[in-house]
Design a protein around this motif. Structure first.
Motif, PDB file in Angstrom:
ATOM      1  N   GLN A  28      35.093  35.738  53.736  1.00  0.00           N
ATOM      2  CA  GLN A  28      35.151  35.285  52.347  1.00  0.00           C
ATOM      3  C   GLN A  28      33.795  35.419  51.674  1.00  0.00           C
ATOM      4  N   LEU A  80      32.748  48.080  30.786  1.00  0.00           N
ATOM      5  CA  LEU A  80      33.701  47.340  29.962  1.00  0.00           C
ATOM      6  C   LEU A  80      32.994  46.672  28.794  1.00  0.00           C
ATOM      7  N   ARG A 128      33.522  47.415  24.811  1.00  0.00           N
ATOM      8  CA  ARG A 128      33.940  46.410  23.824  1.00  0.00           C
ATOM      9  C   ARG A 128      32.958  46.351  22.661  1.00  0.00           C
ATOM     10  N   ALA A 149      40.766  47.638  33.479  1.00  0.00           N
ATOM     11  CA  ALA A 149      40.188  46.374  33.956  1.00  0.00           C
ATOM     12  C   ALA A 149      41.194  45.533  34.751  1.00  0.00           C
ATOM     13  N   ARG A 184      41.071  44.312  38.699  1.00  0.00           N
ATOM     14  CA  ARG A 184      41.208  42.918  39.096  1.00  0.00           C
ATOM     15  C   ARG A 184      42.277  42.772  40.175  1.00  0.00           C
ATOM     16  N   GLU A 224      41.801  41.707  44.152  1.00  0.00           N
ATOM     17  CA  GLU A 224      42.538  40.531  44.583  1.00  0.00           C
ATOM     18  C   GLU A 224      43.488  40.893  45.740  1.00  0.00           C
ATOM     19  N   ARG A 258      41.515  41.042  48.862  1.00  0.00           N
ATOM     20  CA  ARG A 258      41.170  39.696  49.314  1.00  0.00           C
ATOM     21  C   ARG A 258      42.352  39.045  50.050  1.00  0.00           C
ATOM     22  N   SER A 274      46.971  30.001  43.684  1.00  0.00           N
ATOM     23  CA  SER A 274      46.399  31.325  43.733  1.00  0.00           C
ATOM     24  C   SER A 274      47.413  32.341  44.294  1.00  0.00           C
ATOM     25  N   ASP A 302      50.059  32.960  41.572  1.00  0.00           N
ATOM     26  CA  ASP A 302      49.473  33.847  40.579  1.00  0.00           C
ATOM     27  C   ASP A 302      49.475  35.284  41.093  1.00  0.00           C
ATOM     28  N   GLN A 324      34.968  35.796  39.721  1.00  0.00           N
ATOM     29  CA  GLN A 324      35.152  37.233  39.804  1.00  0.00           C
ATOM     30  C   GLN A 324      36.610  37.607  39.906  1.00  0.00           C
ATOM     31  N   TYR A 325      37.416  36.691  40.338  1.00  0.00           N
ATOM     32  CA  TYR A 325      38.834  36.998  40.399  1.00  0.00           C
ATOM     33  C   TYR A 325      39.597  35.715  40.139  1.00  0.00           C
ATOM     34  N   ALA A 326      40.883  35.894  39.869  1.00  0.00           N
ATOM     35  CA  ALA A 326      41.692  34.858  39.235  1.00  0.00           C
ATOM     36  C   ALA A 326      41.339  33.428  39.645  1.00  0.00           C
ATOM     37  N   GLN A 327      41.565  33.059  40.884  1.00  0.00           N
ATOM     38  CA  GLN A 327      41.227  31.699  41.238  1.00  0.00           C
ATOM     39  C   GLN A 327      40.246  31.639  42.404  1.00  0.00           C
ATOM     40  N   GLY A 328      40.337  32.670  43.192  1.00  0.00           N
ATOM     41  CA  GLY A 328      39.313  32.879  44.195  1.00  0.00           C
ATOM     42  C   GLY A 328      39.146  31.758  45.191  1.00  0.00           C
ATOM     43  N   PRO A 329      38.099  31.804  45.950  1.00  0.00           N
ATOM     44  CA  PRO A 329      37.893  30.815  47.000  1.00  0.00           C
ATOM     45  C   PRO A 329      37.325  29.517  46.458  1.00  0.00           C
ATOM     46  N   TYR A 330      36.988  29.486  45.182  1.00  0.00           N
ATOM     47  CA  TYR A 330      36.300  28.307  44.670  1.00  0.00           C
ATOM     48  C   TYR A 330      37.164  27.066  44.730  1.00  0.00           C
ATOM     49  N   ARG A 331      38.467  27.278  44.629  1.00  0.00           N
ATOM     50  CA  ARG A 331      39.350  26.119  44.662  1.00  0.00           C
ATOM     51  C   ARG A 331      39.251  25.401  46.008  1.00  0.00           C
ATOM     52  N   ASP A 332      38.763  26.115  47.041  1.00  0.00           N
ATOM     53  CA  ASP A 332      38.676  25.494  48.355  1.00  0.00           C
ATOM     54  C   ASP A 332      37.383  24.713  48.557  1.00  0.00           C
ATOM     55  N   ASP A 368      39.249  25.006  34.310  1.00  0.00           N
ATOM     56  CA  ASP A 368      40.087  26.160  34.573  1.00  0.00           C
ATOM     57  C   ASP A 368      39.181  27.340  34.914  1.00  0.00           C
ATOM     58  N   ASP A 413      38.762  35.176  35.142  1.00  0.00           N
ATOM     59  CA  ASP A 413      38.049  36.357  35.612  1.00  0.00           C
ATOM     60  C   ASP A 413      37.031  36.821  34.575  1.00  0.00           C
ATOM     61  N   LEU A 426      36.195  39.666  33.904  1.00  0.00           N
ATOM     62  CA  LEU A 426      36.609  40.893  33.231  1.00  0.00           C
ATOM     63  C   LEU A 426      37.667  40.644  32.164  1.00  0.00           C
ATOM     64  N   ALA A 427      38.132  39.404  32.064  1.00  0.00           N
ATOM     65  CA  ALA A 427      39.190  39.099  31.101  1.00  0.00           C
ATOM     66  C   ALA A 427      38.773  39.493  29.691  1.00  0.00           C
ATOM     67  N   ARG A 469      42.535  30.850  26.519  1.00  0.00           N
ATOM     68  CA  ARG A 469      42.489  29.869  27.604  1.00  0.00           C
ATOM     69  C   ARG A 469      41.635  28.674  27.226  1.00  0.00           C
TER      70      ARG A 469
END
Ligand SMILES: Nc1ncnc2c1ncn2[C@@H]1O[C@H](COP(=O)(O)OP(=O)(O)O)[C@@H](O)[C@H]1O
Ligand SMILES: [Mg+2]
Lengths: 340, 264
Positions: free
Chosen positions: A101, A119, A123, A151, A155, A159, A162, A220, A223, B106-114, B128, B131, B133-134, B142
């Motif tokens: 991780q 990106l 923009r 983009a 992502r 993911e 991962r 997660s 999602d 860096q990505y949607a929810q990632g490891p941070y929630r842990d 909340d 990402d 890159l959003a 959001r």
């Protein structure tokens, strides 16, 4: 702690980055770099200085071409590096999950850097073009749109990798927490709405009942599975995409439906297989790795649920009689019984 | 995406050492067009590190009283500051547990929630993750949702405005608002329901089950169809237009209805 590319972390990476993935990364990187180079070389022909006043980005095509080249070169370089370290590989680490991780985090950040720059520049260019109000050459607009649209692909790819890492770890358990399932779905819809619009698709979502409430599960994972399904739907839909969230006494269900040509009956048994994808036409640029649905279904199972597919392909007569629908079903409460 | 609500200059605290980057500049620009007031935390000095950002953030929270914080995870390229954002997050929540924080990952929810930090946040905090890159639109959407206040007015394209508090619908012409008197009672309720969904998320559809209370008789769908037709006629009259089946309020394959802003 050391987050550099040391032997242990590299060995862990190698463990799941099998030959094939590395090969794709290397080839993809090379292709991307080549495209970038071509863009740079062609820029005097296809690009044009848009606003002579601002010298720093006289040639957006050249600029972006250079960025693409950079990104491709990095991908190729990393994959070659990793491949060359395969020899020194020694499996069996106790701290597998932790170290991967951490390492993955660094990797994702570094891989993302060139993309964030491209990106961001894109923009800015878009905003400045909007301000000048002058007509923009169509090719430039297309290029900007393409960059913006890549983009979410990036992502999802990161993911997916991962989650693949996670799935390799037999000891990993889904993280169970209170989840606002409707909010997760809404966020995904928001993310894909601009992409759907760009492709002239109508994307709608809803939940029943309106006040859906909380479920206990892995936000997660939810999602991620639904993102893969919606991503596929935006690739295959003809005009419409629907995402519906419902529940019964024990489970909540997310159905992702699209009105595309669907999946052949003989193929339905394979769609969740690792690496499966029908090689439809050699003329088209291959976009599929066949990993998304494998990951989605494995992840659903780990979360105590399942992922089902249903499809109809038109049999001549009515052309609108075709669709593909994936239904994810997850327990409303996935806490261990003792914790309830 | 067009702006749908009016944010009346709510302050947003921006805590990101890369706030000068193009990616962040486009977010700042989007915030401004949507009526927010971004306030950038930018400590000065020869060697600015994560700690400086932390101190300045807490100071700015007191000083500026922002409506929300937009926070990055990473500060600088040093390992020690790798997750500085998480420690800043923890400090923010300790000071004000109800402060909405949207955090870049860096990505949607990632490891941070842990991590221990997120575990300590508690269910009531409004934190909340998004990402990096959003798109700027997604970030603002959001953020708006996190702040959570339903706007007093919802705009539908550039033609109409719904004022929920005063139960009124206006037509906008040359920047002036004119009350549409016909829009009352059930018509107003249906429109408000549709507008609320539209505001929450542009792709959200209002299913029949949620509109059934506005219908009557055996054939509830037919009765609802009539109601919606009347609603469209009322709105159409106000702008001397006839909204067709694929305009303004559309029926999606008999699943429900959805509001789409009219094109001028
Ligand atoms: N909604 C859909 N409609 C039609 N075909 C689909 C759909 N979703 C997936 N497929 C088929 O399944 C294959 C594998 O999908 P997936 O596992 O998601 O691969 P990838 O990761 O490359 O997107 C796709 O190449 C496609 O042929
Ligand atoms: Mg896919």
């Amino acid at each position: 702690m050391n987050y550099g590319i040391d032997r242990t972390t590299a060995a862990i990476w190698i463990k799941f980055l099998n030959n094939r993935l590395l090969k794709y990364l290397r080839k993809g990187g090379a292709v991307l770099a080549a495209i970038g180079l071509v863009l740079v070389l062609l820029s005097p022909v296809i690009g044009e200085p848009i606003s002579p006043g601002s010298l720093w980005w006289i040639e957006p095509v050249a600029y972006i071409g250079a960025g693409v080249f950079f990104l491709g070169a990095i991908a190729a370089f990393v994959s070659v590096q990793l491949a060359s370290r395969r020899q020194g590989q020694n499996g069996g680490d106790r701290s597998w999950s932790r170290v991967t991780q951490d390492y993955f985090d660094t990797f994702a950040h570094d891989m993302g850097r060139p993309l964030r720059r491209i990106l961001g520049k894109q923009r800015e260019v878009r905003a400045l073009l909007g301000e000048t109000g002058e007509a923009t050459p169509r090719m430039v607009t297309e290029l900007l749109d393409e960059i913006e649209q890549q983009a979410p692909n990036f992502r999802l790819m990161i993911e997916n990798v991962r989650v693949l890492v996670d799935l390799e770890d037999e000891h990993a358990r889904p993280a169970v927490e209170p989840v606002d399932a409707a909010a997760v779905i809404r966020n995904i819809a928001d993310r894909y709405l601009p992409i759907a619009r760009e492709r002239d698709l109508e994307l709608v979502w809803w939940c029943e009942p309106a006040e859906f409430g909380l479920v206990y599960g892995d936000a997660s994972a939810l999602d991620h599975v639904v993102t893969n399904l919606v991503d596929n739907a935006t690739k295959f839909a003809a005009e419409q995409i629907e995402i519906r969230l419902t529940r019964n006494d024990s489970h909540f269900l997310i159905r992702v439906w699209d009105d595309g040509l669907g999946i052949a009956e003989s193929h339905l048994v394979h769609v969740f297989d690792r690496g499966w994808t029908p090689e439809l036409s050699a003329r088209r640029e291959k976009q599929s790795s066949g990993l998304g649905l494998y990951i989605a279904s494995s992840l659903s199972e780990r979360c105590g649920g399942d992922l089902l597919v249903e499809s109809k392909q038109s049999t001549g007569g009515d052309l609108n009689e075709h669709h593909a629908a994936f239904t994810l079903s997850l327990p409303l409460d996935n806490r261990p019984t003792a914790a309830r | 995406m067009t702006s749908k609500g009016i944010s009346n200059g709510q302050k947003i605290l921006i805590v990101d050492d890369e706030h000068m980057s193009d990616l962040m500049r486009s977010v700042l620009r989007r915030l401004e067009t949507d009526g927010f007031r971004p306030i950038v935390v930018a400590p000065e000095g020869p060697h600015v590190g994560g700690d400086d950002y932390e101190a300045q953030t807490l100071f700015a929270m007191e000083e500026e009283r922002p409506a929300a914080v937009l926070l990055d995870v990473r500060f600088g390229e040093y390992d020690t500051d790798r997750f500085k954002g998480l420690s800043i997050l923890k400090k923010i929540v300790e000071r004000d547990s109800s402060m909405p924080v949207l955090m870049f990952t860096q990505y949607a929810q990632g490891p941070y929630r842990d991590t221990a930090v997120t575990a300590s946040l508690g269910a009531s905090s409004s934190v909340d993750f998004i990402d990096k890159l959003a798109s700027p639109e997604e970030v603002v959407l959001r953020l708006r949702r996190l702040i959570g206040t339903a706007p007093e007015t919802i705009r539908i394209g550039s033609l109409f405005e719904i004022d929920a508090e005063n139960a009124a619908v206006y037509v906008i012409e040359d920047g002036k608002r004119d009350l549409i008197r016909e829009m009352q009672g059930m018509k107003l309720e249906i429109l408000s329901e549709l507008a609320a969904a539209y505001f929450r998320s542009e792709g959200e559809l209002v299913p029949f089950s949620r509109l059934e209370r506005f219908s009557e008789g055996d054939d509830s769908r037919a009765s609802l169809r009539v109601r919606i037709r009347e609603l469209k006629v009322s709105l159409g009259n106000a702008v001397s237009r006839d909204f067709g089946a694929t305009e303004l309020i559309i029926n999606i394959r008999n699943r429900g209805y959805r509001l789409v802003p009219p094109v001028e």
